[in-house]
Design a protein around this motif. Structure first.
Motif, PDB file in Angstrom:
ATOM      1  N   GLU A 153       1.134  -0.896  -0.013  1.00  0.00           N
ATOM      2  CA  GLU A 153      -0.142  -0.149  -0.024  1.00  0.00           C
ATOM      3  C   GLU A 153       0.599   1.512   0.241  1.00  0.00           C
ATOM      4  O   GLU A 153       0.393   1.961   0.003  1.00  0.00           O
ATOM      5  CB  GLU A 153      -0.752  -0.489   1.397  1.00  0.00           C
ATOM      6  CG  GLU A 153      -0.352   0.251   2.196  1.00  0.00           C
ATOM      7  CD  GLU A 153      -0.481  -1.395   3.352  1.00  0.00           C
ATOM      8  OE1 GLU A 153      -0.033  -2.656   2.118  1.00  0.00           O
ATOM      9  OE2 GLU A 153       0.210  -1.551   4.259  1.00  0.00           O
ATOM     10  N   TRP A 154       2.174   1.077   0.404  1.00  0.00           N
ATOM     11  CA  TRP A 154       3.174   2.775  -0.097  1.00  0.00           C
ATOM     12  C   TRP A 154       3.085   3.024  -1.415  1.00  0.00           C
ATOM     13  O   TRP A 154       3.722   1.727  -2.273  1.00  0.00           O
ATOM     14  CB  TRP A 154       4.133   2.364   0.592  1.00  0.00           C
ATOM     15  CG  TRP A 154       4.707   2.014   2.079  1.00  0.00           C
ATOM     16  CD1 TRP A 154       3.314   1.412   2.851  1.00  0.00           C
ATOM     17  CD2 TRP A 154       5.736   2.534   2.824  1.00  0.00           C
ATOM     18  NE1 TRP A 154       4.029   1.493   4.579  1.00  0.00           N
ATOM     19  CE2 TRP A 154       5.008   1.887   4.383  1.00  0.00           C
ATOM     20  CE3 TRP A 154       6.418   2.691   2.270  1.00  0.00           C
ATOM     21  CZ2 TRP A 154       6.420   2.346   5.025  1.00  0.00           C
ATOM     22  CZ3 TRP A 154       7.590   2.537   3.245  1.00  0.00           C
ATOM     23  CH2 TRP A 154       7.644   2.316   5.418  1.00  0.00           C
ATOM     24  N   THR A 155       3.175   3.821  -1.272  1.00  0.00           N
ATOM     25  CA  THR A 155       3.153   4.681  -3.101  1.00  0.00           C
ATOM     26  C   THR A 155       4.751   5.789  -3.310  1.00  0.00           C
ATOM     27  O   THR A 155       4.685   6.236  -1.670  1.00  0.00           O
ATOM     28  CB  THR A 155       2.331   5.636  -3.184  1.00  0.00           C
ATOM     29  OG1 THR A 155       0.933   5.257  -3.161  1.00  0.00           O
ATOM     30  CG2 THR A 155       2.044   5.747  -4.448  1.00  0.00           C
ATOM     31  N   ALA A 156       5.647   4.976  -4.283  1.00  0.00           N
ATOM     32  CA  ALA A 156       6.828   5.922  -3.986  1.00  0.00           C
ATOM     33  C   ALA A 156       6.611   7.584  -4.382  1.00  0.00           C
ATOM     34  O   ALA A 156       5.880   7.540  -5.432  1.00  0.00           O
ATOM     35  CB  ALA A 156       7.817   5.446  -4.710  1.00  0.00           C
ATOM     36  N   VAL A 157       6.798   8.494  -3.493  1.00  0.00           N
ATOM     37  CA  VAL A 157       7.166   9.806  -4.075  1.00  0.00           C
ATOM     38  C   VAL A 157       7.882  10.209  -5.256  1.00  0.00           C
ATOM     39  O   VAL A 157       8.488  10.926  -5.984  1.00  0.00           O
ATOM     40  CB  VAL A 157       6.177  10.599  -2.498  1.00  0.00           C
ATOM     41  CG1 VAL A 157       6.179  12.123  -3.219  1.00  0.00           C
ATOM     42  CG2 VAL A 157       4.965  10.641  -2.443  1.00  0.00           C
ATOM     43  N   TRP A 158       9.478   9.333  -3.882  1.00  0.00           N
ATOM     44  CA  TRP A 158      10.724   9.909  -4.472  1.00  0.00           C
ATOM     45  C   TRP A 158      11.345   8.909  -3.505  1.00  0.00           C
ATOM     46  O   TRP A 158      11.261   8.392  -2.519  1.00  0.00           O
ATOM     47  CB  TRP A 158      11.022  11.656  -3.594  1.00  0.00           C
ATOM     48  CG  TRP A 158      12.201  11.928  -3.904  1.00  0.00           C
ATOM     49  CD1 TRP A 158      13.268  11.538  -3.409  1.00  0.00           C
ATOM     50  CD2 TRP A 158      12.145  13.179  -4.741  1.00  0.00           C
ATOM     51  NE1 TRP A 158      13.978  12.057  -3.666  1.00  0.00           N
ATOM     52  CE2 TRP A 158      14.416  12.703  -4.929  1.00  0.00           C
ATOM     53  CE3 TRP A 158      11.804  13.431  -5.261  1.00  0.00           C
ATOM     54  CZ2 TRP A 158      14.931  14.231  -5.419  1.00  0.00           C
ATOM     55  CZ3 TRP A 158      12.505  14.582  -6.416  1.00  0.00           C
ATOM     56  CH2 TRP A 158      14.209  14.849  -6.608  1.00  0.00           C
ATOM     57  N   VAL A 159      12.064   8.641  -4.813  1.00  0.00           N
ATOM     58  CA  VAL A 159      13.385   7.152  -4.104  1.00  0.00           C
ATOM     59  C   VAL A 159      14.559   7.393  -4.698  1.00  0.00           C
ATOM     60  O   VAL A 159      15.228   7.902  -6.000  1.00  0.00           O
ATOM     61  CB  VAL A 159      12.510   6.084  -5.003  1.00  0.00           C
ATOM     62  CG1 VAL A 159      13.939   4.576  -4.914  1.00  0.00           C
ATOM     63  CG2 VAL A 159      10.764   5.933  -4.471  1.00  0.00           C
ATOM     64  N   GLU A 160      14.915   7.249  -4.121  1.00  0.00           N
ATOM     65  CA  GLU A 160      16.969   7.449  -4.502  1.00  0.00           C
ATOM     66  C   GLU A 160      17.110   6.836  -4.354  1.00  0.00           C
ATOM     67  O   GLU A 160      17.803   5.934  -4.281  1.00  0.00           O
ATOM     68  CB  GLU A 160      17.563   8.807  -3.212  1.00  0.00           C
ATOM     69  CG  GLU A 160      17.318  10.304  -4.053  1.00  0.00           C
ATOM     70  CD  GLU A 160      17.641  10.644  -3.176  1.00  0.00           C
ATOM     71  OE1 GLU A 160      17.184  12.822  -3.031  1.00  0.00           O
ATOM     72  OE2 GLU A 160      17.650  10.983  -1.755  1.00  0.00           O
ATOM     73  N   THR A 161      16.824   5.772  -2.872  1.00  0.00           N
ATOM     74  CA  THR A 161      17.612   4.209  -2.454  1.00  0.00           C
ATOM     75  C   THR A 161      16.860   3.158  -3.537  1.00  0.00           C
ATOM     76  O   THR A 161      16.480   3.443  -4.727  1.00  0.00           O
ATOM     77  CB  THR A 161      17.773   3.749  -0.971  1.00  0.00           C
ATOM     78  OG1 THR A 161      16.147   4.138  -1.514  1.00  0.00           O
ATOM     79  CG2 THR A 161      17.698   4.909  -0.255  1.00  0.00           C
TER      80      THR A 161
END
Lengths: 159, 134
Positions: free
Chosen positions: B79-87
């Motif tokens: 259920e987690w939506t990615a907003v910003w991903v650097e890893t």
């Protein structure tokens, strides 16, 4: 012990070299319009050094959300749990901390500081924020405020 | 053992990353950041592996070659939506040429909070000796 080699500009607290391959941030289309907000100008000191033996690092960070929370995950390898500070002020989450270098002794002792600020997209319930540290990754759970949560509206069947 | 050429990193890390860029479907490989330190009686190697658990870490020393591979995995809740991903999920790989004169049976490794610390003792013959001047 004296340092004889390293493959990164300062301390290795970030894993990625933005100029090679995989470390590019993968940004959703929606977040593209948002990137200026995410990184604040004042912590743009990725290569900054503070004196000879202390240096500042900006760790890699992710932001996720679900219906009730935001989640920030940050790479902070080698920290002592108690040496990590998590603060929220005016909608900005700031994570900071310091660690000692491995095997350094006496005059060679170096201190590495890490600091990263993330502007949160909306107000959160600041008194219910939780943080967990595992395998060198910090996860901060930030509950959205009750009144800001998207509500599912039940549609009643007509009679 | 005083020159900065004591430990020679291979170029594999970069090659692997280039391969990964050519084939975006494959799981990416990156060279982890590391530091090598030296004292009179040992080398110290510190490798930064955030997100790596002990079970996902392989370390071997064969002859003078040290090979480290580690998988970084994290199961993002559905259920987690990615907003910003650097890893990200990727494999770490580090290949180092060790200098001669290390006591390989006495290498000590410890993984804690995403950092691997290796102590590689020098054999007696390779240790720096202070010479008394009479």
């Amino acid at each position: 012990m004296r340092l004889i080699e390293r493959n990164h500009p300062n301390t290795g607290l970030t894993h990625g070299d933005p100029f090679f391959g995989t470390a590019w941030p993968r940004i959703s289309d929606w977040a593209r319009s948002f990137d200026r907000l995410f990184d604040l100008p004042f912590d743009d000191d990725f290569f900054g050094y503070r004196g000879d033996r202390a240096s500042m690092v900006r760790p890699a960070a992710d932001l996720y959300e679900d219906g009730e929370h935001y989640y920030v995950r940050m790479d902070l390898p080698g920290m002592d749990k108690d040496a990590i500070n998590v603060e929220i002020e005016r909608g900005i989450l700031t994570v900071g901390g310091a660690r000692k270098g491995f095997g350094d002794d006496g005059e060679a002792q170096r201190t590495f500081e890490v600091r990263r600020s993330v502007r949160l997209p909306e107000a959160i319930a600041e008194d219910q924020v939780k943080a967990a540290y595992e395998d060198g990754v910090l996860t901060v759970t930030l509950p959205k405020r009750e009144e800001d949560r998207a509500r599912k509206v039940m549609i009643e069947e007509g009679k | 053992m005083t020159s900065d050429k004591t430990v020679i990193p291979t170029r594999e890390g970069r090659l692997s990353r280039n391969r990964a860029a050519d084939a975006p479907a494959a799981r990416a490989t990156v060279a982890p950041h590391y530091e090598i330190k030296e004292s009179d009686d040992a080398l110290g190697l510190e490798v930064f592996l955030p997100g790596v658990k002990r079970d996902n870490l392989n370390l071997s020393v064969e002859g003078r070659e040290l090979l480290l591979t580690a998988g970084r995995s994290w199961n993002r809740p559905a259920e987690w939506t990615a907003v910003w991903v650097e890893t990200g999920d990727f494999d770490y790989r580090l290949h180092l040429m060790l200098p001669e004169g290390l006591e390989q049976e006495k290498i000590h490794a410890e993984l804690k909070n995403g950092v691997l610390r290796l102590t590689l003792p020098k054999s007696a013959g390779a240790q720096k000796r202070k010479i008394k001047i009479e």
